[in-house]
Design an enzyme around this catalytic site. Sequence first.
Site, PDB file in Angstrom:
ATOM      1  N   ARG A  59     -15.711  -8.729  -7.863  1.00 57.40           N
ATOM      2  CA  ARG A  59     -14.803  -7.612  -7.593  1.00 57.40           C
ATOM      3  C   ARG A  59     -15.416  -6.641  -6.589  1.00 57.40           C
ATOM      4  O   ARG A  59     -14.709  -5.896  -5.899  1.00 57.40           O
ATOM      5  CB  ARG A  59     -14.442  -6.874  -8.896  1.00 57.40           C
ATOM      6  CG  ARG A  59     -13.412  -5.752  -8.697  1.00 57.40           C
ATOM      7  CD  ARG A  59     -12.764  -5.354 -10.008  1.00 57.40           C
ATOM      8  NE  ARG A  59     -13.714  -4.784 -10.938  1.00 57.40           N
ATOM      9  CZ  ARG A  59     -14.051  -3.479 -10.985  1.00 57.40           C
ATOM     10  NH1 ARG A  59     -13.521  -2.633 -10.122  1.00 57.40           N
ATOM     11  NH2 ARG A  59     -14.892  -3.039 -11.892  1.00 57.40           N
ATOM     12  N   TYR A 112       7.128  -0.354   7.441  1.00 55.03           N
ATOM     13  CA  TYR A 112       7.464  -1.406   6.485  1.00 55.03           C
ATOM     14  C   TYR A 112       7.980  -0.745   5.209  1.00 55.03           C
ATOM     15  O   TYR A 112       7.461   0.290   4.776  1.00 55.03           O
ATOM     16  CB  TYR A 112       6.222  -2.249   6.210  1.00 55.03           C
ATOM     17  CG  TYR A 112       6.348  -3.192   5.053  1.00 55.03           C
ATOM     18  CD1 TYR A 112       7.393  -4.115   4.981  1.00 55.03           C
ATOM     19  CD2 TYR A 112       5.421  -3.176   4.020  1.00 55.03           C
ATOM     20  CE1 TYR A 112       7.512  -4.979   3.915  1.00 55.03           C
ATOM     21  CE2 TYR A 112       5.520  -4.050   2.948  1.00 55.03           C
ATOM     22  CZ  TYR A 112       6.573  -4.940   2.899  1.00 55.03           C
ATOM     23  OH  TYR A 112       6.693  -5.800   1.834  1.00 55.03           O
ATOM     24  N   ASP A 186      -1.369   0.625  11.434  1.00 54.61           N
ATOM     25  CA  ASP A 186      -1.033  -0.705  10.933  1.00 54.61           C
ATOM     26  C   ASP A 186      -0.828  -1.597  12.157  1.00 54.61           C
ATOM     27  O   ASP A 186       0.113  -1.413  12.925  1.00 54.61           O
ATOM     28  CB  ASP A 186       0.239  -0.641  10.072  1.00 54.61           C
ATOM     29  CG  ASP A 186       0.569  -1.984   9.427  1.00 54.61           C
ATOM     30  OD1 ASP A 186       0.256  -3.035  10.020  1.00 54.61           O
ATOM     31  OD2 ASP A 186       1.169  -1.982   8.333  1.00 54.61           O
ATOM     32  N   LYS A 211       0.070 -12.423   7.438  1.00 58.84           N
ATOM     33  CA  LYS A 211       0.841 -12.739   8.635  1.00 58.84           C
ATOM     34  C   LYS A 211      -0.002 -13.510   9.662  1.00 58.84           C
ATOM     35  O   LYS A 211      -0.494 -14.573   9.359  1.00 58.84           O
ATOM     36  CB  LYS A 211       1.421 -11.445   9.213  1.00 58.84           C
ATOM     37  CG  LYS A 211       2.041 -10.496   8.170  1.00 58.84           C
ATOM     38  CD  LYS A 211       3.095 -11.147   7.299  1.00 58.84           C
ATOM     39  CE  LYS A 211       3.945 -10.176   6.504  1.00 58.84           C
ATOM     40  NZ  LYS A 211       3.274  -9.517   5.382  1.00 58.84           N
TER      41      LYS A 211
END
Length: 397
Positions: A59, A112, A186, A211
């Site tokens: 983690r 988005y 972004d 993406k």
Amino acid sequence: MDYTNKGFGTRAIHAGNVHDKQYGALTMPIYQTSTFVFDSCEQGAARFSGKEEGFIYSRLGNPTTAVLEAKIANLDGAEACAATSAGMGAISSTLWTVARAGAHIIADGTLYGCTYALLAHGLTRYGVEVDFIDTSDIEVLKSKLKENTVAVYLETPANPNLKITDIAEVAKAAHAYNKDIKVICDNTFASPYLQSPLALGADVVVYSATKYLNGHGDVIAGFVSGSKEFINQVKMFGIKDMTGAVLGPQEAFLILRGLKTFEIRMQRHCENGRKVAEFLNNHPKVEKVYYPGLESHKNHEVAKKQMRDYGAMISFEVKGGKEAGAKFVNSLKLCTLAVSLGDAETLIEHPASMTHSTYSAEELAKAGIPEGLVRISVGLENAEDIIEDLAQGFECL
């Protein structure tokens, strides 16, 4: 070997790689382990205190993921990178790192849908003030900056209307007011192949790695790139304490595989994007095309200045509005009706009812997102086949 001055494709393949001293594996192995063994209690204590580098628990860091982070940092020209389990994991971990009760964030109104929801309906529940503006209007941006402003957040090209914002001008204005304001960009639509926000003055870059960076439609992931100091904060607070959005080693391995063909994929995406944009721009049943590579795009000159090419994301309005657009999309055979983007397959969707359904009708209008807008992610198929499918779709109207 230092790959700093090597070509983009070379860096995508080689930068960040480590030699497998045990077996000599060419490809970075998947370290499918939750925890790591210490040589001694003293070594464990040294790693937990930060006095010694090394892995503790997946983690907090994993060898497979670490190679991927080093590779993305290199492509972004960043000191460091943090990998996350989703693009929204990258965005939320970053925003939780900079935000606090009483802080002020300026964000572009065209985002988005889930990012918009996080800013408009999420952070505001915890005492964070958010102003949505058009960040491409620098004078408006300057008028909204305040003493408690901690970040300016934008997408360029923006999802879904491909609005372009001048990153350098935004960074100049924000930092002139307060050098500590984080300009967060972004860069998902452009990817590091097309645009380098950090070199233009931004402080932080975020991605949905789902993406273009992965490119094969089989991974959900995200990245945050920036200074080593800030990325450490994102990892040890934003991810560790606030979101838990940890990328697994299997996903990291798949993205490492995808990056080996990143440059040649992007070249084909851009080539196909130009051809499809020109076809749509000249079709009599298309009302308007939103593509920064077209001279008719209102921000074309800014895109020309800060992008290396114009990508494969295109939005357009079909004459006849929302109903005609839906009929057109439903008639396509090769192009796949699905959200997401940057895959080998050409994907097409209706933002107002899908990716941007978190916006009300009034918010869509304010953000410059027509309800009839259609968004297409041009894939890697032969361009003539994509165009043929679009042409037969228009014949159905």
